[in-house]
Motif scaffolding. Structure first.
Motif, PDB file in Angstrom:
ATOM      1  N   SER A 349       0.807  -1.339   0.101  1.00 44.78           N
ATOM      2  CA  SER A 349      -0.008   0.142   0.303  1.00 44.78           C
ATOM      3  C   SER A 349       0.630   1.384   0.163  1.00 44.78           C
ATOM      4  CB  SER A 349      -0.923  -0.106   1.062  1.00 44.78           C
ATOM      5  OG  SER A 349      -1.518   1.533   1.686  1.00 44.78           O
ATOM      6  N   GLN A 350       0.649   2.710  -0.996  1.00 48.00           N
ATOM      7  CA  GLN A 350       1.225   3.743  -1.120  1.00 48.00           C
ATOM      8  C   GLN A 350       0.846   4.588  -0.024  1.00 48.00           C
ATOM      9  OE1 GLN A 350      -1.937   6.188  -3.887  1.00 48.00           O
ATOM     10  NE2 GLN A 350      -0.639   4.236  -4.875  1.00 48.00           N
ATOM     11  N   CYS A 351       0.090   3.996   1.176  1.00 47.44           N
ATOM     12  CA  CYS A 351      -0.360   4.561   2.848  1.00 47.44           C
ATOM     13  C   CYS A 351       1.016   4.572   3.271  1.00 47.44           C
ATOM     14  CB  CYS A 351      -1.290   4.095   3.235  1.00 47.44           C
ATOM     15  SG  CYS A 351      -2.924   4.473   1.821  1.00 47.44           S
ATOM     16  N   LEU A 352       1.349   3.229   3.341  1.00 47.61           N
ATOM     17  CA  LEU A 352       2.656   3.069   4.118  1.00 47.61           C
ATOM     18  C   LEU A 352       3.093   2.453   5.671  1.00 47.61           C
ATOM     19  CD1 LEU A 352       5.044   5.869   3.043  1.00 47.61           C
ATOM     20  CD2 LEU A 352       4.637   4.387   1.567  1.00 47.61           C
ATOM     21  N   GLU A 353       2.249   3.257   5.769  1.00 49.35           N
ATOM     22  CA  GLU A 353       1.452   2.757   7.792  1.00 49.35           C
ATOM     23  C   GLU A 353       0.144   2.010   6.838  1.00 49.35           C
ATOM     24  OE1 GLU A 353       2.173   4.622  10.700  1.00 49.35           O
ATOM     25  OE2 GLU A 353       3.192   5.959   9.999  1.00 49.35           O
TER      26      GLU A 353
ATOM     27  N   ARG B 239      -2.820  14.134   2.195  1.00 49.22           N
ATOM     28  CA  ARG B 239      -2.385  12.244   2.635  1.00 49.22           C
ATOM     29  C   ARG B 239      -2.785  11.025   3.399  1.00 49.22           C
ATOM     30  NH1 ARG B 239       1.768   8.062   2.820  1.00 49.22           N
ATOM     31  NH2 ARG B 239       2.271   7.714  -0.313  1.00 49.22           N
ATOM     32  N   LYS B 240      -3.651   9.933   2.610  1.00 50.16           N
ATOM     33  CA  LYS B 240      -3.593   8.914   3.486  1.00 50.16           C
ATOM     34  C   LYS B 240      -2.591   7.994   3.917  1.00 50.16           C
ATOM     35  CE  LYS B 240      -6.835   5.160   3.669  1.00 50.16           C
ATOM     36  NZ  LYS B 240      -8.096   3.781   2.195  1.00 50.16           N
ATOM     37  N   ASN B 241      -1.950   8.600   5.112  1.00 47.94           N
ATOM     38  CA  ASN B 241      -0.792   7.760   5.690  1.00 47.94           C
ATOM     39  C   ASN B 241      -1.130   5.974   6.262  1.00 47.94           C
ATOM     40  OD1 ASN B 241       0.947   9.473   4.487  1.00 47.94           O
ATOM     41  ND2 ASN B 241       0.680  10.913   6.462  1.00 47.94           N
ATOM     42  N   HIS B 242      -2.866   5.645   6.138  1.00 49.10           N
ATOM     43  CA  HIS B 242      -2.527   4.891   7.014  1.00 49.10           C
ATOM     44  C   HIS B 242      -3.412   3.498   6.451  1.00 49.10           C
ATOM     45  CE1 HIS B 242      -3.296   1.385  10.164  1.00 49.10           C
ATOM     46  NE2 HIS B 242      -1.463   1.915  10.530  1.00 49.10           N
ATOM     47  N   THR B 243      -3.403   1.937   6.221  1.00 47.95           N
ATOM     48  CA  THR B 243      -4.254   1.446   5.151  1.00 47.95           C
ATOM     49  C   THR B 243      -6.296   1.396   6.465  1.00 47.95           C
ATOM     50  OG1 THR B 243      -3.310  -0.624   6.709  1.00 47.95           O
ATOM     51  CG2 THR B 243      -2.832  -0.022   4.521  1.00 47.95           C
ATOM     52  N   LYS B 295       7.813   6.144 -10.464  1.00 51.23           N
ATOM     53  CA  LYS B 295       8.428   5.587  -9.137  1.00 51.23           C
ATOM     54  C   LYS B 295       9.674   4.849  -9.260  1.00 51.23           C
ATOM     55  CE  LYS B 295       8.218   4.811  -4.246  1.00 51.23           C
ATOM     56  NZ  LYS B 295       6.982   4.635  -3.549  1.00 51.23           N
TER      57      LYS B 295
END
Lengths: 417, 417
Positions: A349-353, B239-243, B295
């Protein structure tokens, strides 16, 4: 008093005699002793006698020093310093005004006199490149060099590396090596000519970590914007999360594994780690480089990439999807065709977390039906390196992507944490 | 008492009569009044009389309700709720066990009775898709629908959107619209059938933000894991930083623009914002979709991509480079060829935080010489959307990528912060 002069330096009751070398810090003198050993001496309260002006060719002395053996102290552990280039081993190139990599490992010792007295050092240059130019071929050379240093008796290895792709090289070595000693990557976000340079503290902390007990592949970089401590990150869970800050490196989804206090030289670990000597050295240099990383974002031209992916004849593909691990529905049949052709397709996932979970939404279930493998919470970049390794070393590389091999995947059953 | 029954409900001195509708929460009754207005009534202390069992076809009443006008209270502002699908508008699909999007905007009102009394609502469905299936074509429909709602007198617009690509759609509307009123995206990380669902609080806070003063495109989602407040993020910096976490959305490289307290219904802003009514509504629907995001990671197959990039006939390319904005040296001539062919190539960093600066290292200087444009600290995904817009709307799209258009690029002269 100039570099090249033969000098005698007295400080705190100790006298050293040798050739004055260029020093990158105004606070220290660097003297090359007759045995070839470079010693760093604090300038404050030091008495210097110039015995002979311009007695030596500094360039010759430096190149000689690159091949010299360093005086051995049997009370100290032995740490191998392996240089690959990057900012930590660079100075300003006055021709272009930019920074180029041009130092070798011995030069790092000269640039960081604070390293003296902490260990016996072995120096080695594997390459001298900015890390955006790192390749799997260089990872293999590096793994081999690290293994040779461990076989030669190193109690720990420090790898000087450009910060751009340090996390990828650290991941690669995590998979390629079973190590009985610490392998500590370090680098610098600011070159040595800048007052805010982090090269001295990072190098010192990395050496301390290399002497400590965690026999893992670690990344050692500034823990905060202060000059008080470095964080120790597991090589497969670390990410450069800022372009320029000294504390750019962070462990994603967990606390760092440990911490090195700069002042007290103490190394603390906060989580379980592989202990020194627990495994024998083992090296597997095989990687399958026929792996691509595909980032999906809206506006993705499925037709264009379908063609690319079909003609690329890949063995592995890591998808950097959205959210819990999704792509546009139109892309799913393309991925299914790849799987049917024997390509291992792993979802991150590009969310990374957080972890991928393709059981929740239709799109995810369709991806699972297509044979796409969930890589848990493995970081996309780490997943690419792992897939290169798994394809070359595991009978069931798809299954390997679902399980932790080198701490890259945190096992948890529930995605909602 | 079942959905479809005609009921009279008395609570706290107020009597409502109508058809009982399905409610997604056990705490509330939903009654469809004869005028078509759905009212949510707390079940506690409510007296219910069933006037006629199974008096109405609920499905017909629901579809009727999708077209109904809602009772107008001239003391309240008017907020348009636009549904595009996603978890906030979904329920569990018992056929597959997964979650599918199947609600329209009126259904959201029914699902979230707490919205009643805060505004006059206009409901509208633009599409009903999981957001990984969003496309630039749908962004245009959405921008048009938002503009129509504003022209029709909406004091604010709430867009219900899947969380996977919400940041891309919010960016798109940031560029496509000059808005005199708030446009607030919200969604849900946990569907309504889960006890931890965030759909009610997010929707309520989004409506409060839509009534407030910041006439910008915002994202309103949980500020923390508690149910106490939502953060308001600028659409181009979020940004969505967590799934899976409810507080997955974060403003990158800055504090969120504002905050909505759930209990007190107060909206606070911490930074400057565009004020309500400061600009007239303006809509530009043109996007050039011939833009790709590339990327770069180690092991990148330059030859394979050189072929792809040359044959793709792109108008724009956003590169997600390493560190300060780098790629392998071998890739630079490929990018130079693209620039020579008239492609705008913009550099961003996969670090996500911090700005690109290609004046520091050789690789960066070579990239600048090749004509690659630095996108400052614009997020890679935002840069892709912005380039689609700039190519279609600006005479000098390359120059536009260097400057902030909708708050996506924080102007600072020094990269070392």
């Amino acid at each position: 008093m100039n570099p090249g002069d033969r000098v005698r330096v007295e400080r705190a009751g100790v006298t050293n005699e040798g050739v004055l070398m260029p020093s990158s810090t105004p606070d220290h003198l660097v003297v090359k002793l007759d045995g070839g050993y470079n010693v760093g001496i604090a300038r404050e309260d030091a008495d210097v006698d110039v015995l002979e002006s311009d007695a030596h060719d500094v360039e010759a002395a430096q190149s000689e020093s690159a091949e010299s053996e360093i005086a051995f102290d049997e009370d100290l552990p032995t740490v191998s310093l392996i240089s690959t280039g990057g900012t930590i081993a660079s100075t300003v190139d006055y021709r272009t005004g930019a920074v180029t990599a041009q130092f070798d490992a011995e030069d790092v010792l000269r640039a960081v006199p604070d390293l003296a007295g902490r260990a016996n050092y072995r120096g080695r240059v594997v390459t001298n490149i900015l890390s955006e130019n790192m390749t799997p071929a260089v990872w293999k050379e590096l793994a081999e060099a690290v293994a040779e240093e461990i076989r030669a008796g190193a109690d720990g290895v420090v790898v000087m590396h450009g910060t751009d792709t340090m996390q990828f090289s650290a991941s690669a070595l995590s998979y390629m090596l079973d190590t009985p000693v610490p392998i500590v990557f370090t680098g610098s976000q600011r070159s040595a000519d800048r007052p805010s340079s982090d090269n001295v503290m990072n190098a010192v902390c990395a050496v301390e970590a290399a002497k400590a007990d965690a026999a893992e592949v670690l990344v050692c970089m500034h823990a905060s914007t202060s000059d008080d401590a470095c964080a120790l990150h597991r090589g497969t869970r670390v990410r450069k999360n800022h372009t320029s800050r000294r504390d750019a490196f962070e462990t994603v989804g967990a606390e760092p594994l440990g911490r090195v206090e700069y002042d007290t030289e103490t190394v603390e670990f906060r989580r379980d780690y592989a202990e020194r000597g627990a495994v024998d050295l083992d090296v597997g240099l095989e990687l399958n480089e026929n792996v691509d990383l595909l980032k999906f974002t809206p506006g993705f031209d499925t037709e264009r990439y379908a063609e690319l992916l079909r003609s690329a004849d890949l063995d592995g593909l890591v998808v950097e999807g959205t959210g819990l691990g999704h792509v546009h529905t139109d892309l799913i049949p393309v991925l299914e065709d790849l799987v049917d052709d024997g390509v291992v397709v792993a979802m991150t996932s590009q969310c990374l977390e957080g972890r991928v979970c393709d059981r929740v939404y239709d799109t995810g279930r369709d991806l699972l039906d297509a044979g796409v493998v969930e890589a848990g919470d493995t970081l996309p970049g780490t997943a690419k390196v792992k897939l290169m390794w798994a394809l070359a070393n595991r009978d069931d590389p798809a299954e390997a992507m679902r399980r932790s091999v080198a701490g890259e995947l945190q096992e948890r059953s529930v995605p909602w944490t």
